[in-house]
Scaffold this motif. Structure first.
Motif, PDB file in Angstrom:
ATOM      1  N   LYS A 192       5.564 -15.121  -9.890  1.00 50.25           N
ATOM      2  CA  LYS A 192       4.150 -15.186 -10.245  1.00 50.25           C
ATOM      3  C   LYS A 192       3.735 -16.641 -10.222  1.00 50.25           C
ATOM      4  N   ILE A 193       2.661 -16.964  -9.547  1.00 47.96           N
ATOM      5  CA  ILE A 193       2.268 -18.350  -9.361  1.00 47.96           C
ATOM      6  C   ILE A 193       2.126 -19.063 -10.706  1.00 47.96           C
ATOM      7  N   GLY A 194       2.754 -20.228 -10.810  1.00 45.38           N
ATOM      8  CA  GLY A 194       2.690 -21.022 -12.028  1.00 45.38           C
ATOM      9  C   GLY A 194       3.685 -20.642 -13.093  1.00 45.38           C
ATOM     10  N   ARG A 195       4.463 -19.596 -12.881  1.00 49.03           N
ATOM     11  CA  ARG A 195       5.456 -19.120 -13.865  1.00 49.03           C
ATOM     12  C   ARG A 195       6.748 -19.911 -13.734  1.00 49.03           C
ATOM     13  N   ALA A 196       7.326 -20.293 -14.866  1.00 51.06           N
ATOM     14  CA  ALA A 196       8.638 -20.942 -14.891  1.00 51.06           C
ATOM     15  C   ALA A 196       9.644 -20.009 -15.548  1.00 51.06           C
ATOM     16  N   LEU A 197      10.816 -19.936 -14.971  1.00 53.11           N
ATOM     17  CA  LEU A 197      11.944 -19.212 -15.550  1.00 53.11           C
ATOM     18  C   LEU A 197      13.021 -20.237 -15.862  1.00 53.11           C
ATOM     19  N   GLN A 218       0.814  -1.209   0.000  1.00 55.82           N
ATOM     20  CA  GLN A 218       0.000   0.000   0.000  1.00 55.82           C
ATOM     21  C   GLN A 218       0.852   1.265   0.000  1.00 55.82           C
ATOM     22  N   ASP A 219       2.057   1.165   0.587  1.00 53.75           N
ATOM     23  CA  ASP A 219       2.934   2.336   0.608  1.00 53.75           C
ATOM     24  C   ASP A 219       3.730   2.488  -0.687  1.00 53.75           C
ATOM     25  N   GLY A 220       3.480   1.595  -1.674  1.00 49.67           N
ATOM     26  CA  GLY A 220       4.164   1.691  -2.957  1.00 49.67           C
ATOM     27  C   GLY A 220       5.484   0.961  -3.012  1.00 49.67           C
ATOM     28  N   GLU A 221       5.919   0.402  -1.881  1.00 55.39           N
ATOM     29  CA  GLU A 221       7.201  -0.305  -1.850  1.00 55.39           C
ATOM     30  C   GLU A 221       7.065  -1.672  -2.505  1.00 55.39           C
ATOM     31  N   SER A 222       8.089  -2.073  -3.260  1.00 55.68           N
ATOM     32  CA  SER A 222       8.109  -3.391  -3.867  1.00 55.68           C
ATOM     33  C   SER A 222       8.154  -4.470  -2.792  1.00 55.68           C
ATOM     34  N   SER A 223       7.471  -5.584  -3.048  1.00 51.52           N
ATOM     35  CA  SER A 223       7.510  -6.709  -2.116  1.00 51.52           C
ATOM     36  C   SER A 223       8.796  -7.513  -2.246  1.00 51.52           C
ATOM     37  N   GLY A 224       9.582  -7.248  -3.301  1.00 54.67           N
ATOM     38  CA  GLY A 224      10.858  -7.932  -3.492  1.00 54.67           C
ATOM     39  C   GLY A 224      10.676  -9.347  -4.022  1.00 54.67           C
ATOM     40  N   GLY A 225      11.744 -10.133  -3.910  1.00 55.52           N
ATOM     41  CA  GLY A 225      11.709 -11.525  -4.323  1.00 55.52           C
ATOM     42  C   GLY A 225      11.951 -11.753  -5.800  1.00 55.52           C
ATOM     43  N   GLU A 226      12.277 -10.714  -6.566  1.00 60.24           N
ATOM     44  CA  GLU A 226      12.518 -10.891  -7.991  1.00 60.24           C
ATOM     45  C   GLU A 226      13.763 -11.743  -8.229  1.00 60.24           C
ATOM     46  N   THR A 227      13.766 -12.479  -9.330  1.00 59.48           N
ATOM     47  CA  THR A 227      15.010 -13.052  -9.841  1.00 59.48           C
ATOM     48  C   THR A 227      15.614 -11.992 -10.745  1.00 59.48           C
ATOM     49  N   ASP A 240      29.186  -1.836  -8.221  1.00 60.96           N
ATOM     50  CA  ASP A 240      27.922  -2.553  -8.127  1.00 60.96           C
ATOM     51  C   ASP A 240      26.770  -1.588  -7.871  1.00 60.96           C
ATOM     52  N   GLN A 241      26.985  -0.610  -6.968  1.00 60.03           N
ATOM     53  CA  GLN A 241      25.936   0.352  -6.651  1.00 60.03           C
ATOM     54  C   GLN A 241      25.604   1.212  -7.870  1.00 60.03           C
ATOM     55  N   GLN A 242      26.614   1.573  -8.663  1.00 58.83           N
ATOM     56  CA  GLN A 242      26.375   2.345  -9.881  1.00 58.83           C
ATOM     57  C   GLN A 242      25.521   1.557 -10.871  1.00 58.83           C
ATOM     58  N   GLN A 243      25.764   0.239 -10.958  1.00 57.73           N
ATOM     59  CA  GLN A 243      24.966  -0.587 -11.862  1.00 57.73           C
ATOM     60  C   GLN A 243      23.522  -0.645 -11.407  1.00 57.73           C
ATOM     61  N   ILE A 244      23.306  -0.732 -10.086  1.00 58.23           N
ATOM     62  CA  ILE A 244      21.943  -0.741  -9.561  1.00 58.23           C
ATOM     63  C   ILE A 244      21.245   0.574  -9.887  1.00 58.23           C
ATOM     64  N   GLU A 245      21.923   1.686  -9.623  1.00 58.43           N
ATOM     65  CA  GLU A 245      21.310   2.993  -9.840  1.00 58.43           C
ATOM     66  C   GLU A 245      21.068   3.289 -11.311  1.00 58.43           C
ATOM     67  N   SER A 246      21.894   2.723 -12.193  1.00 58.69           N
ATOM     68  CA  SER A 246      21.731   2.965 -13.622  1.00 58.69           C
ATOM     69  C   SER A 246      20.682   2.047 -14.243  1.00 58.69           C
ATOM     70  N   GLY A 247      20.155   1.113 -13.464  1.00 60.58           N
ATOM     71  CA  GLY A 247      19.163   0.186 -14.002  1.00 60.58           C
ATOM     72  C   GLY A 247      19.763  -0.889 -14.873  1.00 60.58           C
ATOM     73  N   ALA A 248      21.045  -1.221 -14.693  1.00 65.65           N
ATOM     74  CA  ALA A 248      21.715  -2.230 -15.513  1.00 65.65           C
ATOM     75  C   ALA A 248      21.428  -3.627 -14.963  1.00 65.65           C
ATOM     76  N   PHE A 249      20.148  -3.995 -15.010  1.00 62.97           N
ATOM     77  CA  PHE A 249      19.735  -5.326 -14.575  1.00 62.97           C
ATOM     78  C   PHE A 249      18.384  -5.608 -15.209  1.00 62.97           C
ATOM     79  N   LEU A 250      17.937  -6.855 -15.076  1.00 59.18           N
ATOM     80  CA  LEU A 250      16.644  -7.269 -15.620  1.00 59.18           C
ATOM     81  C   LEU A 250      15.963  -8.144 -14.584  1.00 59.18           C
ATOM     82  N   ASP A 251      14.731  -7.785 -14.217  1.00 59.14           N
ATOM     83  CA  ASP A 251      13.990  -8.507 -13.185  1.00 59.14           C
ATOM     84  C   ASP A 251      12.923  -9.414 -13.784  1.00 59.14           C
ATOM     85  N   VAL A 252      12.787 -10.599 -13.202  1.00 62.45           N
ATOM     86  CA  VAL A 252      11.654 -11.484 -13.458  1.00 62.45           C
ATOM     87  C   VAL A 252      10.915 -11.631 -12.129  1.00 62.45           C
TER      88      VAL A 252
END
Length: 275
Positions: free
Chosen positions: A233-238, A187-196, A218-230
């Motif tokens: 989601k129930i039933g989803r396979a990666l 509700q506060d807009g914060e991500s629940s986390g747990g992404e791969t 590493d921190q610069q890569q995080i701040e620059s968005g140099a990553f990809l999240d999955v």
């Protein structure tokens, strides 16, 4: 370690329901992501609705309740795990997944660019006269790793190890199936986390002798968005290659994340190349 889950003569997973949610298989095109310079030729894909919520519940129930804390390397990995040896479940999940995998990952051979990235050239070089090495996908190993991540649990950046019980069989792909949903935001807009999260190549290397400059990078890569999240989601396979593909299990902040991890195994063959 739990024993094999079986329901007698009944199949563990029923036939695909044409009236159920559509199964959607999507290849991750790294060339169109912030990781293009690192992983453009590499293999990963997402299969949504591979399992129904009821099937996910059955998979979780098969693991039992003997969870053990899994902590490695100064909080490098924190979660709970059950290792289950279950040929029946491994076979059932493999049969459900197989139709959604592209043909080019089912037989790995020298001279094919994707095969060489997935298997690595040293694994493809052996030959017997005119016959060349081919690794053929068999299915999931019977060892299933059930993982539960509670708030604060995580798995920092790493590459999965290739599992090889002998020189005739080896894993080259990981399949991670998410067995429960995590709300995307609170509700506060914060991500629940747990992404791969897929990271640039070699992020987090040298963690035991970490230099401040590495931490800043590493921190610069995080701040620059140099990553990809999955997202879980129930039933989803990666499904993704194990060699040289850096990823993490991001910290769970709300709720619980349940997954089952499979090693997809290949058998070693010699075949004469087609002319």
């Amino acid at each position: 370690m739990s024993l094999d889950a079986s329901t007698g003569e009944s199949p563990l997973l029923g036939p695909y329901d044409p009236d159920g949610p559509l199964v959607v298989a999507t290849r991750i095109d790294f060339s169109k992501t912030p990781l293009a310079a690192h992983y453009s030729p590499y293999f990963a894909m997402v299969v949504d609705n591979l399992l129904t919520p009821a099937e996910c519940a059955a998979v979780i129930a098969s693991a039992g309740s003997n969870w053990r804390d899994l902590k490695k390397g100064d909080s490098w990995r924190e979660c709970e795990q059950i290792l289950s040896v279950s040929p029946n479940w491994a076979r059932a999940l493999s049969e459900r997944l197989a139709p959604h995998l592209p043909d080019e990952v089912k037989a790995l051979k020298k001279g094919d660019a994707l095969s060489e990235h997935i298997a690595g050239l040293p694994n493809l070089r052996a030959s017997q006269g005119a016959s060349k090495t081919v690794w053929k996908l068999r299915g999931a190993d019977e060892r299933l790793s059930f993982l539960r991540y509670r708030p604060g649990h995580h798995f920092k950046p790493h590459c999965d190890a290739l599992y090889s019980p002998n020189d005739k069989e080896k894993s080259f792909l990981t399949c991670q199936i998410y067995l429960r949903d995590i709300a995307e935001k609170q509700q506060d807009g914060e991500s629940s986390g747990g992404e791969t999260r897929f990271w640039p190549s070699r992020v987090g290397m040298g963690r035991k002798n970490k230099r401040s400059g590495d931490e800043e990078e590493d921190q610069q890569q995080i701040e620059s968005g140099a990553f990809l999240d999955v997202k879980p989601k129930i039933g989803r396979a990666l499904v993704f290659q194990q060699r040289m593909l850096w990823h993490s299990g991001q910290e769970v902040k709300h709720g619980e994340k349940f997954t089952v991890r499979l090693d997809l195994m290949y058998d070693h063959h010699f075949e004469k190349p087609l002319r």
